[in-house]
Design a protein around this motif. Sequence first.
Motif, mmCIF file in Angstrom:
data_model
loop_
_atom_site.group_PDB
_atom_site.id
_atom_site.type_symbol
_atom_site.label_atom_id
_atom_site.label_comp_id
_atom_site.label_asym_id
_atom_site.label_seq_id
_atom_site.Cartn_x
_atom_site.Cartn_y
_atom_site.Cartn_z
ATOM 1 N N GLN A 1 -34.286 32.526 14.437
ATOM 2 C CA GLN A 1 -34.284 31.274 15.433
ATOM 3 C C GLN A 1 -32.808 31.117 15.649
ATOM 4 O OE1 GLN A 1 -36.325 28.561 16.240
ATOM 5 N NE2 GLN A 1 -34.792 28.314 17.473
ATOM 6 N N ASP B 1 -27.663 31.735 29.540
ATOM 7 C CA ASP B 1 -28.824 31.026 30.820
ATOM 8 C C ASP B 1 -29.859 30.562 30.213
ATOM 9 O OD1 ASP B 1 -30.172 33.449 30.281
ATOM 10 O OD2 ASP B 1 -29.733 34.489 31.962
ATOM 11 N N ALA B 2 -30.703 29.932 31.175
ATOM 12 C CA ALA B 2 -32.083 29.341 30.681
ATOM 13 C C ALA B 2 -32.888 30.261 29.866
ATOM 14 C CB ALA B 2 -32.757 28.703 31.874
ATOM 15 N N GLU B 3 -32.904 31.610 30.332
ATOM 16 C CA GLU B 3 -34.035 32.589 29.594
ATOM 17 C C GLU B 3 -33.396 32.911 28.216
ATOM 18 O OE1 GLU B 3 -37.328 35.108 28.980
ATOM 19 O OE2 GLU B 3 -36.558 33.715 30.969
ATOM 20 N N GLU B 4 -32.288 32.868 27.995
ATOM 21 C CA GLU B 4 -31.632 33.173 26.597
ATOM 22 C C GLU B 4 -31.890 31.989 25.754
ATOM 23 O OE1 GLU B 4 -27.657 34.856 24.332
ATOM 24 O OE2 GLU B 4 -27.384 34.277 26.359
ATOM 25 N N LEU B 5 -31.942 30.560 26.166
ATOM 26 C CA LEU B 5 -31.969 29.300 25.539
ATOM 27 C C LEU B 5 -33.653 29.082 25.107
ATOM 28 C CD1 LEU B 5 -29.382 27.218 26.993
ATOM 29 C CD2 LEU B 5 -29.362 28.150 24.818
ATOM 30 N N LYS B 6 -34.626 30.049 25.862
ATOM 31 C CA LYS B 6 -35.903 29.555 25.717
ATOM 32 C C LYS B 6 -35.862 29.733 24.166
ATOM 33 C CE LYS B 6 -38.377 30.694 29.852
ATOM 34 N NZ LYS B 6 -39.039 31.748 30.477
ATOM 35 N N GLY B 7 -36.660 28.674 23.171
ATOM 36 C CA GLY B 7 -36.821 28.845 22.014
ATOM 37 C C GLY B 7 -35.671 28.545 20.990
#
Length: 166
Positions: free
Chosen positions: A107, A153-159
């Motif tokens: 996580q 970026d937004a992709e890295e922050l998913k989850g």
Amino acid sequence: MTATLHVIFGPSGAGKSTYAQQLARREPAVCFAIDEWMARLFAADMPEPLEFEWMMSRVERCEAQIWSVAAGAMAAGTSVVLDLGLMRRSDRARVAEIAEACELPIQFHFVTADPEVRRARVLERNEVRGETFAIEVSPDMFDFIEGVYEAPDAEELKGAIVSESA
């Protein structure tokens, strides 16, 4: 209950160490903070001025030892909180790859704050030397770290769990 690898990241002065300590108490989990290891093991030998190569070789040694001990804790069923800095995307991707290869539940926690808040926090931490103080971060060091840091970026922050401190 399955042990989880909690990975804290964000820019300098964002509140990562405080967040990591609080998370470790809530979970419960064992917290590994790179700044504490570096201060305990190498601060007495630190060259003046600080040399980047000197520092990075020691960071790598500390990280290797942290991973070794953290793996043992997780194998025993204990969750782990890693506060390793992870300033670059490649550093965070490497941690994700290790977790995936070892089949560890992971996580990510992104801790951030406004740059001026972070700068003021670092200067105050240098003076107060409270619970999260490990190594003095000069204004020049802060600026250097700011230049190295790569925001997710937004992709890295998913989850990821995002925490913005004020």
